[in-house]
Design a protein around this motif. Sequence first.
Motif, mmCIF file in Angstrom:
data_model
loop_
_atom_site.group_PDB
_atom_site.id
_atom_site.type_symbol
_atom_site.label_atom_id
_atom_site.label_comp_id
_atom_site.label_asym_id
_atom_site.label_seq_id
_atom_site.Cartn_x
_atom_site.Cartn_y
_atom_site.Cartn_z
ATOM 1 N N GLY A 62 -1.506 5.866 3.143
ATOM 2 C CA GLY A 62 -2.717 6.039 2.366
ATOM 3 C C GLY A 62 -3.766 6.921 3.006
ATOM 4 O O GLY A 62 -4.858 7.081 2.462
ATOM 5 N N LYS A 83 -9.078 5.532 7.911
ATOM 6 C CA LYS A 83 -8.266 4.997 6.823
ATOM 7 C C LYS A 83 -9.229 4.277 5.888
ATOM 8 O O LYS A 83 -9.826 3.261 6.253
ATOM 9 N N ARG A 86 -8.978 0.120 0.602
ATOM 10 C CA ARG A 86 -8.627 0.076 -0.812
ATOM 11 C C ARG A 86 -9.644 -0.804 -1.515
ATOM 12 O O ARG A 86 -9.966 -1.900 -1.061
ATOM 13 N N ARG A 87 -10.157 -0.338 -2.602
ATOM 14 C CA ARG A 87 -11.157 -1.094 -3.362
ATOM 15 C C ARG A 87 -10.480 -1.942 -4.429
ATOM 16 O O ARG A 87 -9.551 -1.491 -5.095
ATOM 17 N N ARG A 89 -10.110 -3.641 -8.011
ATOM 18 C CA ARG A 89 -10.553 -3.269 -9.359
ATOM 19 C C ARG A 89 -11.716 -4.158 -9.753
ATOM 20 O O ARG A 89 -11.880 -5.255 -9.239
ATOM 21 N N TYR A 101 -8.317 -1.228 8.193
ATOM 22 C CA TYR A 101 -9.005 -0.094 7.574
ATOM 23 C C TYR A 101 -10.161 0.313 8.463
ATOM 24 O O TYR A 101 -10.629 -0.454 9.286
#
Length: 148
Positions: A62, A83, A86-87, A89, A101
């Motif tokens: 990613g 890095k 990731r969020r 939704r 991260y």
Amino acid sequence: MRPRVHAVGFPSEIGDFAAEARQVFLELGRAFSSESLAGECAPALDVYETDDTLEITVDLPGVDAAAVRIIGKGDAVLIAGEKVARRARRESSFHLVERGYGRFARVVRLGRPCDTSKARASLIEGELRISIPKLADRRNRAIAIAIS
């Protein structure tokens, strides 16, 4: 059988690369403090050797190539970047987060003479591969010396 290479990756041995690490994090638009130069995560890496090269492989799923910098200096290589997390939704939330991260900085000390100026790197399918040519060991080699 090839002798074992003693290359070691240090997640927090950034002292020799402090200025470079600061510059990388500034380029990536992130603030930092002096105690966090090593970063917020430490991606896994492997170091191995072939007959001609020292190979470093880093797991960076990613991560975009533009978010990674590789700097060779002396007998070490700095791999630094970010890095992005990731969020979730809007309609969901995380229950468990185990993957690291944030910023990272890894230093790999090379256990043998290598030519970092000729190193090549690629980032394919989340795997960063760095190939550094080894310098020929000139010890124990017979060299003819001409008499003038």
